[in-house]
Scaffold this motif. Structure first.
Motif, mmCIF file in Angstrom:
data_model
loop_
_atom_site.group_PDB
_atom_site.id
_atom_site.type_symbol
_atom_site.label_atom_id
_atom_site.label_comp_id
_atom_site.label_asym_id
_atom_site.label_seq_id
_atom_site.Cartn_x
_atom_site.Cartn_y
_atom_site.Cartn_z
ATOM 1 N N SER A 25 -18.169 -2.488 -11.894
ATOM 2 C CA SER A 25 -16.857 -2.334 -11.998
ATOM 3 C C SER A 25 -16.404 -3.713 -12.735
ATOM 4 C CB SER A 25 -16.324 -2.248 -10.542
ATOM 5 O OG SER A 25 -16.470 -1.005 -9.951
ATOM 6 N N LYS A 26 -17.114 -4.913 -12.525
ATOM 7 C CA LYS A 26 -16.867 -6.133 -12.890
ATOM 8 C C LYS A 26 -17.009 -5.821 -14.455
ATOM 9 C CE LYS A 26 -17.844 -11.061 -12.558
ATOM 10 N NZ LYS A 26 -16.327 -11.474 -12.389
ATOM 11 N N ILE A 29 -14.032 -4.206 -16.383
ATOM 12 C CA ILE A 29 -12.643 -4.796 -16.525
ATOM 13 C C ILE A 29 -12.810 -5.777 -17.741
ATOM 14 C CG2 ILE A 29 -12.046 -4.233 -14.297
ATOM 15 C CD1 ILE A 29 -12.668 -7.199 -13.624
ATOM 16 N N SER A 33 -7.781 -2.948 -19.192
ATOM 17 C CA SER A 33 -7.054 -3.759 -18.004
ATOM 18 C C SER A 33 -7.507 -3.128 -16.635
ATOM 19 C CB SER A 33 -5.617 -3.432 -18.202
ATOM 20 O OG SER A 33 -5.252 -2.167 -17.861
ATOM 21 N N PRO A 34 -7.415 -3.759 -15.462
ATOM 22 C CA PRO A 34 -7.806 -3.200 -14.170
ATOM 23 C C PRO A 34 -7.074 -1.875 -13.831
ATOM 24 C CG PRO A 34 -7.493 -5.492 -14.155
ATOM 25 C CD PRO A 34 -6.896 -5.113 -15.335
ATOM 26 N N TYR A 35 -5.730 -1.680 -14.543
ATOM 27 C CA TYR A 35 -4.751 -0.774 -14.263
ATOM 28 C C TYR A 35 -5.537 0.665 -14.911
ATOM 29 C CZ TYR A 35 -1.874 -4.299 -12.820
ATOM 30 O OH TYR A 35 -1.409 -5.418 -12.222
ATOM 31 N N THR A 37 -8.533 0.857 -16.115
ATOM 32 C CA THR A 37 -10.086 0.963 -15.609
ATOM 33 C C THR A 37 -9.697 1.947 -14.383
ATOM 34 O OG1 THR A 37 -10.548 -1.046 -16.442
ATOM 35 C CG2 THR A 37 -12.076 0.078 -14.802
ATOM 36 N N ILE A 82 -6.538 -1.334 -6.814
ATOM 37 C CA ILE A 82 -5.869 -2.546 -7.939
ATOM 38 C C ILE A 82 -6.301 -3.840 -7.669
ATOM 39 C CG2 ILE A 82 -3.611 -2.860 -7.039
ATOM 40 C CD1 ILE A 82 -4.649 -2.357 -10.768
ATOM 41 N N PHE A 85 -9.962 -4.261 -8.647
ATOM 42 C CA PHE A 85 -10.510 -4.396 -10.018
ATOM 43 C C PHE A 85 -9.770 -5.771 -10.501
ATOM 44 C CE2 PHE A 85 -10.952 0.180 -10.384
ATOM 45 C CZ PHE A 85 -12.295 0.168 -10.969
ATOM 46 N N VAL A 86 -8.532 -6.157 -10.065
ATOM 47 C CA VAL A 86 -8.075 -7.494 -10.437
ATOM 48 C C VAL A 86 -8.929 -8.542 -9.843
ATOM 49 C CG1 VAL A 86 -6.006 -8.927 -10.004
ATOM 50 C CG2 VAL A 86 -5.573 -6.718 -10.500
ATOM 51 N N SER A 89 -12.192 -10.071 -11.425
ATOM 52 C CA SER A 89 -12.143 -10.842 -12.531
ATOM 53 C C SER A 89 -11.953 -12.296 -12.165
ATOM 54 C CB SER A 89 -10.749 -10.535 -13.430
ATOM 55 O OG SER A 89 -9.491 -10.934 -12.727
#
Length: 298
Positions: A25-26, A29, A33-35, A37, A82, A85-86, A89
């Motif tokens: 997952s890293k 992204i 964008s995290p959204y 993805t 969210i 994923f955010v 980063s």
């Protein structure tokens, strides 16, 4: 016995895929964008659950009594995703995986005590104390200012949300199949994140590259659909204690795969905190005096 052995192996594989989802997952992204993805992931997950539900004869209808539980689980799931994923980063995937997968069940137990006003057993008090100690190590608190880093705050809240998902899904699944619940919470998250494409623009699939889509397919279809289905089937066959104990392997796999794929070197405080947290989870959810009796008889 053969069936139990097969599902023990499958559960081991499923937990490995859950751990693998963190470094993959890293990587994703870095492309989107995290959204966006999150939207693609949940769209694939929801779509892939359809044939599973048809094959297992799981009804799509949501009982009226489960509406609140399904809605809350969906809200918590979208919010957690969210942050997931955010947050990736901002720091190491392995550390994030250990924080969430170990603190979530501990926080779920704490929330459950306040909601249901349950009295704690001695073993649960020991487990919650160990959970507090593990949190100190997992957050790497050398001084007060280190507690409030963006990385720590995001993944502590993520663990809190995952603990909330545990409680709301437990309530919902008393009247709806757990796989159906995952389908609806994934579909809800897909709808929530879909407008992000109008904000960031629709990506050209050919520009995302094979690495992105390999990671996405593994995370969506194997780490989520396959692993989730195997987990619920495995717990049904092996029992809640034996089947549930496999989840203790997830933080180990998260650290291992993050090291192998991303080159992340696990920090000492993360390893110590993870070990203590696993002990805490054992005392809270899995403790059985017979474990020690069997050991003494050997």
């Amino acid at each position: 016995m053969k069936k139990e052995f097969i599902f023990s192996v499958l559960l081991l594989i499923a937990m490995a895929f859950w751990g693998l989802s963190w470094p993959l997952s890293k990587i994703m992204i870095e492309y989107l964008s995290p959204y966006e993805t999150a939207c693609i992931r949940f769209g694939l997950v929801a779509l892939s659950f359809v044939p599973v539900m048809i094959y297992l004869h799981i009804p799509f209808k949501i009982p009226k009594v489960s509406h609140k539980g399904v809605f809350l689980t969906s809200i918590f799931n979208a919010s957690y995703s969210i942050l997931f994923f955010v947050g990736l980063s901002l720091g190491d995937a392995g550390s994030a995986g250990v924080i969430v997968t170990t603190l979530a069940p501990i926080l779920a137990s704490i929330i459950g005590v306040f909601i249901h006003h349950n009295s704690l057993l001695k073993r649960e008090k020991i487990g919650l104390f160990l959970g507090l100690v593990s949190g100190v190590f997992l957050m790497g608190i050398n001084h007060l200012s280190s507690l409030f880093t963006s990385f720590n705050i995001i993944f502590f809240i993520a663990a809190l949300l995952w603990g909330s998902i545990t409680l709301s899904s437990k309530s919902a699944t008393s009247h709806i199949n757990a796989i159906a619940l995952n389908f609806y919470s994934s579909f809800f998250s897909f709808i929530v994140f879909f407008p992000s494409f109008f904000i960031f623009g629709f990506p050209q699939i050919q520009n995302l590259g094979g690495i992105f889509w390999f990671c996405m397919i593994v995370v969506a279809l194997l780490s989520t659909t396959f692993a989730t289905t195997i987990f619920y089937k495995g717990v049904n066959i092996l029992g809640i204690n034996k089947g549930g104990s496999f989840t203790l392997l997830v933080p180990i796999f998260a650290l291992l795969f993050s090291c192998l794929i991303l080159g992340e070197i696990p920090k000492l405080h993360t390893i110590i905190g993870g070990v203590i947290a696993i002990a805490a989870i054992y005392f809270i959810n899995l403790f059985n005096p017979n474990h020690f009796k069997k050991k003494q008889s050997l």
